[in-house]
Design an enzyme around this catalytic site. Structure first.
Site, PDB file in Angstrom:
ATOM      1  N   SER A 152       1.005  -0.751   0.157  1.00 23.24           N
ATOM      2  CA  SER A 152       0.083   0.296   0.811  1.00 23.24           C
ATOM      3  C   SER A 152      -1.032   0.266   1.294  1.00 23.24           C
ATOM      4  O   SER A 152      -1.764  -1.074   0.994  1.00 23.24           O
ATOM      5  CB  SER A 152      -0.037   1.438  -0.581  1.00 23.24           C
ATOM      6  OG  SER A 152      -0.952   2.401  -0.268  1.00 23.24           O
ATOM      7  N   TYR A 165      -2.276   2.053  -9.305  1.00 28.10           N
ATOM      8  CA  TYR A 165      -1.608   1.865  -8.017  1.00 28.10           C
ATOM      9  C   TYR A 165      -2.194   0.707  -6.906  1.00 28.10           C
ATOM     10  O   TYR A 165      -1.348  -0.134  -6.411  1.00 28.10           O
ATOM     11  CB  TYR A 165      -1.453   3.143  -7.185  1.00 28.10           C
ATOM     12  CG  TYR A 165      -0.463   3.221  -5.898  1.00 28.10           C
ATOM     13  CD1 TYR A 165       0.943   3.061  -6.308  1.00 28.10           C
ATOM     14  CD2 TYR A 165      -1.094   3.614  -4.980  1.00 28.10           C
ATOM     15  CE1 TYR A 165       1.740   3.400  -5.096  1.00 28.10           C
ATOM     16  CE2 TYR A 165      -0.153   3.619  -3.584  1.00 28.10           C
ATOM     17  CZ  TYR A 165       1.161   3.371  -3.874  1.00 28.10           C
ATOM     18  OH  TYR A 165       2.059   3.540  -2.662  1.00 28.10           O
ATOM     19  N   LYS A 169      -0.432  -2.586  -5.723  1.00 25.48           N
ATOM     20  CA  LYS A 169       0.036  -2.867  -4.404  1.00 25.48           C
ATOM     21  C   LYS A 169      -0.746  -3.908  -3.979  1.00 25.48           C
ATOM     22  O   LYS A 169      -0.065  -4.533  -2.853  1.00 25.48           O
ATOM     23  CB  LYS A 169      -0.113  -1.493  -3.538  1.00 25.48           C
ATOM     24  CG  LYS A 169       0.847  -0.453  -3.955  1.00 25.48           C
ATOM     25  CD  LYS A 169       2.287  -0.741  -3.727  1.00 25.48           C
ATOM     26  CE  LYS A 169       3.048   0.419  -3.350  1.00 25.48           C
ATOM     27  NZ  LYS A 169       4.601  -0.013  -3.524  1.00 25.48           N
TER      28      LYS A 169
HETATM   29  N1  NAD Z   1       4.913   7.864   1.315  1.00 23.84           N
HETATM   30  C1  NAD Z   1       3.757   7.123   1.416  1.00 23.84           C
HETATM   31  O1  NAD Z   1       2.732   7.485   2.168  1.00 23.84           O
HETATM   32  C2  NAD Z   1       3.575   5.809   1.120  1.00 23.84           C
HETATM   33  C3  NAD Z   1       2.383   5.010   1.311  1.00 23.84           C
HETATM   34  C4  NAD Z   1       2.276   3.826   0.780  1.00 23.84           C
HETATM   35  C5  NAD Z   1       3.190   3.149   0.073  1.00 23.84           C
HETATM   36  N2  NAD Z   1       4.250   3.849  -0.260  1.00 23.84           N
HETATM   37  C6  NAD Z   1       5.416   3.330  -0.887  1.00 23.84           C
HETATM   38  O2  NAD Z   1       6.688   3.537  -0.202  1.00 23.84           O
HETATM   39  C7  NAD Z   1       7.802   3.317  -1.228  1.00 23.84           C
HETATM   40  C8  NAD Z   1       8.496   4.539  -1.305  1.00 23.84           C
HETATM   41  O3  NAD Z   1       8.099   5.788  -1.238  1.00 23.84           O
HETATM   42  P1  NAD Z   1       8.371   6.932  -0.673  1.00 23.84           P
HETATM   43  O4  NAD Z   1       7.177   7.614   0.041  1.00 23.84           O
HETATM   44  O5  NAD Z   1       9.621   6.890   0.124  1.00 23.84           O
HETATM   45  O6  NAD Z   1       8.645   7.841  -1.926  1.00 23.84           O
HETATM   46  P2  NAD Z   1       9.894   8.805  -2.730  1.00 23.84           P
HETATM   47  O7  NAD Z   1       9.676   9.389  -3.990  1.00 23.84           O
HETATM   48  O8  NAD Z   1      10.323   9.488  -1.490  1.00 23.84           O
HETATM   49  O9  NAD Z   1      11.074   7.632  -2.805  1.00 23.84           O
HETATM   50  C9  NAD Z   1      11.152   6.850  -3.810  1.00 23.84           C
HETATM   51  C10 NAD Z   1      12.453   6.611  -4.543  1.00 23.84           C
HETATM   52  O10 NAD Z   1      12.005   5.379  -5.474  1.00 23.84           O
HETATM   53  C11 NAD Z   1      12.803   5.919  -6.513  1.00 23.84           C
HETATM   54  N3  NAD Z   1      12.272   5.325  -7.833  1.00 23.84           N
HETATM   55  C12 NAD Z   1      11.015   5.626  -8.258  1.00 23.84           C
HETATM   56  N4  NAD Z   1      10.907   4.771  -9.332  1.00 23.84           N
HETATM   57  C13 NAD Z   1      11.964   3.786  -9.718  1.00 23.84           C
HETATM   58  C14 NAD Z   1      12.445   2.669 -10.562  1.00 23.84           C
HETATM   59  N5  NAD Z   1      11.623   2.714 -11.403  1.00 23.84           N
HETATM   60  N6  NAD Z   1      13.623   2.562 -10.260  1.00 23.84           N
HETATM   61  C15 NAD Z   1      14.466   2.874  -9.270  1.00 23.84           C
HETATM   62  N7  NAD Z   1      14.106   3.749  -8.278  1.00 23.84           N
HETATM   63  C16 NAD Z   1      12.805   4.450  -8.293  1.00 23.84           C
HETATM   64  C17 NAD Z   1      12.346   7.305  -6.580  1.00 23.84           C
HETATM   65  O11 NAD Z   1      13.506   8.042  -7.561  1.00 23.84           O
HETATM   66  C18 NAD Z   1      12.622   7.684  -5.177  1.00 23.84           C
HETATM   67  O12 NAD Z   1      14.131   8.228  -4.960  1.00 23.84           O
HETATM   68  C19 NAD Z   1       6.981   3.379  -2.493  1.00 23.84           C
HETATM   69  O13 NAD Z   1       6.775   1.997  -3.100  1.00 23.84           O
HETATM   70  C20 NAD Z   1       5.501   3.729  -2.227  1.00 23.84           C
HETATM   71  O14 NAD Z   1       4.557   3.479  -3.156  1.00 23.84           O
HETATM   72  C21 NAD Z   1       4.675   5.276   0.327  1.00 23.84           C
END
Ligand code: NAD
Length: 275
Positions: A152, A165, A169
């Site tokens: 991130s 976090y 990250k």
């Molecule tokens: N959305 C953003 O703006 C953003 C920004 C930076 C980084 N990220 C990263 O992208 C990745 C995906 O995030 P997203 O935005 O799609 O979120 P989201 O919540 O839409 O999807 C994440 C999925 O991961 C699953 N999950 C969480 N903990 C888990 C575990 N211990 N074991 C198995 N599955 C698990 C959740 O149930 C969910 O279905 C994450 O690593 C997040 O930190 C997202």
């Protein structure tokens, strides 16, 4: 013909959000995909959607932080599809607080899910990757495998309220750098995608639509403060947050043969936004 025909991919957290779009994109390009999420239901939905579109997928449900999960995840790919070519460490969530209010549980939960779980999954994949590479060398073939870890902009520039976090990250970027050096000899490209603001439930406005999500029996409030969200969106040169499909595109780029000579890199996918 898809660009990933014959490849086998494992994508953690692919029941929802960005991970789901990564799994769908891989499958649309011909890869067979092991879909994972905390609970079976969203993972089964992604797998069903892949199959309905003519692709192939299998579910390996459970928390990436659970004991024994890493071996089960890697084993599902090898046993079901006979190989492992692409590993995407995407599963995760946020559990924010200012440092004076952050508990040890909050701290370690983020380190566990964003850093330790990817480490364990990669470690579990090592015997298969080394063995497959040895056989390919003996056969005179050069085959590239792909690891994409998800970071991130908080891990690159920090974010207030996210010491846990941001640390995790940043840590996964370090894992990426080390493994790119360690696994180059096995022809594995190890890269990282660091997202800016991607519109998923993780970044829904806390005041209205962001749900408290359940992670291993705990109710955790995710989401972004609506005022911060407006400020963030104004700072994005492309003028809006990204879609999960756009986010998946950045991971896909690292998994094509065109990226075979790229390793140890962190690609920021944030519409031009840098922290
Ligand atoms: N959305 C953003 O703006 C953003 C920004 C930076 C980084 N990220 C990263 O992208 C990745 C995906 O995030 P997203 O935005 O799609 O979120 P989201 O919540 O839409 O999807 C994440 C999925 O991961 C699953 N999950 C969480 N903990 C888990 C575990 N211990 N074991 C198995 N599955 C698990 C959740 O149930 C969910 O279905 C994450 O690593 C997040 O930190 C997202």
């Amino acid at each position: 013909m898809g660009t990933l025909d014959g490849k086998v991919a494992i994508v953690s957290g692919s029941g929802r959000g960005i991970g789901r779009e990564i799994a769908l994109k891989f499958a649309a390009e011909g890869a067979r995909v092991v879909v994972n999420d905390l609970d079976a239901e969203p993972a089964e939905q992604t797998a069903a959607d892949i199959k309905a579109a003519g692709g192939d997928a299998v579910v390996c449900a459970g928390s990436v932080s659970a004991d024994g999960f890493a071996d089960r995840f890697v084993g599902t790919a090898v046993e079901t599809f006979g190989g492992l070519d692409i590993i995407v460490n995407n599963a995760g969530y946020t559990w924010d607080n200012v440092i004076q209010k952050m508990t040890d549980e909050q701290w370690y939960a983020m380190i566990d899910v964003h850093m330790t779980a990817p480490f364990r999954i990669l470690r579990a994949a090592a015997p298969f990757i080394r063995q497959a590479n040895k056989a390919e060398i003996e056969a005179g073939r050069e085959v590239f495998r792909k690891v994409v870890n998800i970071s991130s902009v908080a891990g690159l520039g920090g974010n207030a309220g996210q010491a846990n976090y941001s640390a995790a990250k940043a840590g996964i970027v370090g894992v990426t750098l080390a493994l790119a050096k360690e696994w180059g000899r096995y022809k594995v490209n190890v890269n990282c995608v660091a997202y800016g603001l991607i519109k998923t439930r993780l970044t829904a406005a806390t005041a209205d639509e962001a749900p408290a999500i359940e992670v291993e029996g705990k109710q955790i409030q995710v989401g972004v403060n609506p005022d911060l969200m407006k400020t963030l969106e104004r700072m994005i040169p492309l003028g809006r947050g990204g879609t999960p499909e756009e986010a998946a595109g950045a991971v896909y780029l690292f998994c094509t043969s065109e990226s075979n000579y790229i390793s140890g890199q962190t690609l920021v996918c944030g519409g031009g936004f840098m922290m």
